[in-house]
Scaffold this motif. Structure first.
Motif, mmCIF file in Angstrom:
data_model
loop_
_atom_site.group_PDB
_atom_site.id
_atom_site.type_symbol
_atom_site.label_atom_id
_atom_site.label_comp_id
_atom_site.label_asym_id
_atom_site.label_seq_id
_atom_site.Cartn_x
_atom_site.Cartn_y
_atom_site.Cartn_z
ATOM 1 N N ASP A 1 42.255 45.509 48.485
ATOM 2 C CA ASP A 1 40.741 46.570 47.409
ATOM 3 C C ASP A 1 41.772 48.159 47.787
ATOM 4 O OD1 ASP A 1 38.342 47.716 47.356
ATOM 5 O OD2 ASP A 1 38.669 48.941 49.214
ATOM 6 N N ARG A 2 42.816 48.264 48.668
ATOM 7 C CA ARG A 2 43.858 49.147 48.613
ATOM 8 C C ARG A 2 44.767 49.866 47.897
ATOM 9 N NH1 ARG A 2 47.610 51.654 49.814
ATOM 10 N NH2 ARG A 2 49.226 48.991 49.750
ATOM 11 N N ALA A 3 45.688 48.894 47.902
ATOM 12 C CA ALA A 3 46.280 48.761 46.763
ATOM 13 C C ALA A 3 45.841 49.016 44.893
ATOM 14 C CB ALA A 3 47.234 47.703 46.378
ATOM 15 N N LEU A 4 44.412 48.532 45.260
ATOM 16 C CA LEU A 4 43.596 48.654 43.427
ATOM 17 C C LEU A 4 42.904 49.902 43.709
ATOM 18 C CD1 LEU A 4 42.155 44.997 43.016
ATOM 19 C CD2 LEU A 4 43.804 46.515 41.686
ATOM 20 N N THR A 5 42.953 50.718 44.630
ATOM 21 C CA THR A 5 42.051 52.036 44.755
ATOM 22 C C THR A 5 43.947 52.947 44.562
ATOM 23 O OG1 THR A 5 40.363 51.544 45.857
ATOM 24 C CG2 THR A 5 41.163 53.664 46.130
ATOM 25 N N ASP A 6 45.057 52.780 45.135
ATOM 26 C CA ASP A 6 45.980 53.470 45.270
ATOM 27 C C ASP A 6 46.446 53.497 43.753
ATOM 28 O OD1 ASP A 6 45.377 54.388 47.569
ATOM 29 O OD2 ASP A 6 47.033 53.596 48.733
ATOM 30 N N HIS A 7 47.007 52.438 43.591
ATOM 31 C CA HIS A 7 47.557 52.269 42.283
ATOM 32 C C HIS A 7 46.960 50.992 40.921
ATOM 33 C CE1 HIS A 7 50.769 52.976 44.949
ATOM 34 N NE2 HIS A 7 50.042 51.744 46.104
ATOM 35 N N GLU A 8 46.030 51.121 40.937
ATOM 36 C CA GLU A 8 45.089 50.893 39.476
ATOM 37 C C GLU A 8 45.593 49.199 39.324
ATOM 38 O OE1 GLU A 8 42.438 53.737 37.684
ATOM 39 O OE2 GLU A 8 45.139 54.096 37.320
ATOM 40 N N LEU A 9 46.962 49.145 38.569
ATOM 41 C CA LEU A 9 47.543 48.121 38.028
ATOM 42 C C LEU A 9 48.869 47.441 39.337
ATOM 43 C CD1 LEU A 9 48.126 46.055 35.680
ATOM 44 C CD2 LEU A 9 49.836 48.044 35.125
ATOM 45 N N ILE A 10 48.298 45.861 39.510
ATOM 46 C CA ILE A 10 49.198 45.895 40.752
ATOM 47 C C ILE A 10 49.643 44.526 40.456
ATOM 48 C CG2 ILE A 10 48.114 47.038 42.349
ATOM 49 C CD1 ILE A 10 46.808 44.943 43.840
ATOM 50 N N LYS A 11 50.871 44.135 41.347
ATOM 51 C CA LYS A 11 51.115 42.818 41.302
ATOM 52 C C LYS A 11 50.314 41.796 42.270
ATOM 53 C CE LYS A 11 54.540 42.061 37.473
ATOM 54 N NZ LYS A 11 56.513 41.858 37.494
ATOM 55 N N ILE A 12 49.753 40.594 42.633
ATOM 56 C CA ILE A 12 50.005 39.898 43.482
ATOM 57 C C ILE A 12 50.779 38.691 43.394
ATOM 58 C CG2 ILE A 12 47.961 41.109 44.014
ATOM 59 C CD1 ILE A 12 46.518 38.723 43.150
ATOM 60 N N LYS A 13 51.353 38.155 45.239
ATOM 61 C CA LYS A 13 51.515 37.359 44.443
ATOM 62 C C LYS A 13 51.168 35.290 45.043
ATOM 63 C CE LYS A 13 56.093 34.618 46.044
ATOM 64 N NZ LYS A 13 57.800 34.924 46.445
ATOM 65 N N LEU A 14 50.776 35.201 44.595
ATOM 66 C CA LEU A 14 50.148 33.546 44.991
ATOM 67 C C LEU A 14 51.570 32.592 46.254
ATOM 68 C CD1 LEU A 14 47.528 34.054 42.052
ATOM 69 C CD2 LEU A 14 47.110 34.624 44.433
ATOM 70 N N ALA A 15 51.214 32.775 47.108
ATOM 71 C CA ALA A 15 52.465 31.083 47.540
ATOM 72 C C ALA A 15 51.957 30.368 48.010
ATOM 73 C CB ALA A 15 52.675 32.625 49.073
ATOM 74 N N MET A 16 51.569 29.861 46.624
ATOM 75 C CA MET A 16 50.588 28.311 47.175
ATOM 76 C C MET A 16 51.201 27.300 46.053
ATOM 77 S SD MET A 16 47.088 29.771 46.560
ATOM 78 C CE MET A 16 46.616 31.293 47.855
ATOM 79 N N ALA A 17 51.868 26.283 46.748
ATOM 80 C CA ALA A 17 52.568 25.179 45.800
ATOM 81 C C ALA A 17 52.018 24.610 44.802
ATOM 82 C CB ALA A 17 52.763 24.085 47.023
ATOM 83 N N GLU A 18 50.353 24.479 44.859
ATOM 84 C CA GLU A 18 50.135 24.167 43.623
ATOM 85 C C GLU A 18 49.376 24.885 42.490
ATOM 86 O OE1 GLU A 18 49.282 20.391 43.244
ATOM 87 O OE2 GLU A 18 51.015 20.383 45.037
ATOM 88 N N ARG A 19 49.219 25.029 41.613
ATOM 89 C CA ARG A 19 48.782 25.765 40.066
ATOM 90 C C ARG A 19 47.105 25.741 40.459
ATOM 91 N NH1 ARG A 19 50.316 25.011 34.171
ATOM 92 N NH2 ARG A 19 52.217 25.115 34.696
ATOM 93 N N ASP A 20 46.433 24.461 40.891
ATOM 94 C CA ASP A 20 45.238 24.402 40.840
ATOM 95 C C ASP A 20 44.344 25.691 41.861
ATOM 96 O OD1 ASP A 20 44.675 22.687 39.074
ATOM 97 O OD2 ASP A 20 44.916 20.563 39.781
ATOM 98 N N ASP A 21 45.573 25.545 43.259
ATOM 99 C CA ASP A 21 45.063 26.249 44.249
ATOM 100 C C ASP A 21 45.549 27.696 44.061
ATOM 101 O OD1 ASP A 21 44.597 23.727 45.309
ATOM 102 O OD2 ASP A 21 45.941 23.986 46.401
ATOM 103 N N ARG A 22 46.270 27.633 43.427
ATOM 104 C CA ARG A 22 46.333 29.562 42.659
ATOM 105 C C ARG A 22 45.216 30.232 42.106
ATOM 106 N NH1 ARG A 22 51.984 27.938 42.539
ATOM 107 N NH2 ARG A 22 51.913 27.309 39.739
ATOM 108 N N ALA A 23 44.654 29.084 41.007
ATOM 109 C CA ALA A 23 44.222 28.631 39.655
ATOM 110 C C ALA A 23 42.496 29.911 40.951
ATOM 111 C CB ALA A 23 43.829 28.012 39.248
ATOM 112 N N ALA A 24 42.188 28.446 41.289
ATOM 113 C CA ALA A 24 40.963 28.855 42.614
ATOM 114 C C ALA A 24 41.153 30.101 43.457
ATOM 115 C CB ALA A 24 40.851 28.271 43.175
ATOM 116 N N MET A 25 41.990 30.392 43.717
ATOM 117 C CA MET A 25 42.186 31.851 44.486
ATOM 118 C C MET A 25 42.860 32.786 43.998
ATOM 119 S SD MET A 25 42.788 33.134 47.251
ATOM 120 C CE MET A 25 43.184 31.272 48.846
ATOM 121 N N LEU A 26 43.093 32.882 42.964
ATOM 122 C CA LEU A 26 42.853 33.937 42.263
ATOM 123 C C LEU A 26 41.788 34.191 41.383
ATOM 124 C CD1 LEU A 26 45.429 36.665 40.200
ATOM 125 C CD2 LEU A 26 45.676 34.921 38.670
#
Length: 108
Positions: free
Chosen positions: A38-63
């Protein structure tokens, strides 16, 4: 809040040079991670996040959960990195990746 293809293209161009500012691990979404997002989006509006999970389905659900919880819009996903955007009208223009880019390139 739906971005046009032109906006997404412009944001992808800006986002290309950004480093991830939030990392989500296998442990999932803690209050600390959500607060940091929330802080990063408020400050920067456009941000990159890293999803440190091995499974693609887990990353998609988390995203999906992150986007829903944060009110952000998914601009792009490449591998384990996602580019998110959320407008922050009251944000600091010196911190906003969008406003800094526009000011640097003479667009207002």
């Amino acid at each position: 809040m739906s971005l046009s293809q032109a906006q997404k293209k412009a944001f992808r161009s800006i986002g290309h040079h950004l480093n991830p500012v939030v990392t989500v691990s296998e442990n999932g979404l803690s209050e600390g991670v959500l607060a940091e997002l929330d802080r990063a989006l408020t400050d920067h509006e456009l941000i990159k996040i890293k999803l440190a999970m091995a499974e693609r389905d887990d990353r998609a659900a988390m995203l999906n959960e992150l986007v829903a919880d944060s009110g952000a819009e998914l601009v792009q996903t490449i591998g384990k990195v996602a580019l998110l955007y959320r407008a922050s009208p009251g944000g600091n223009p010196k911190l906003s990746n969008i406003k800094r880019f526009e000011n640097h390139h003479g667009r207002h």
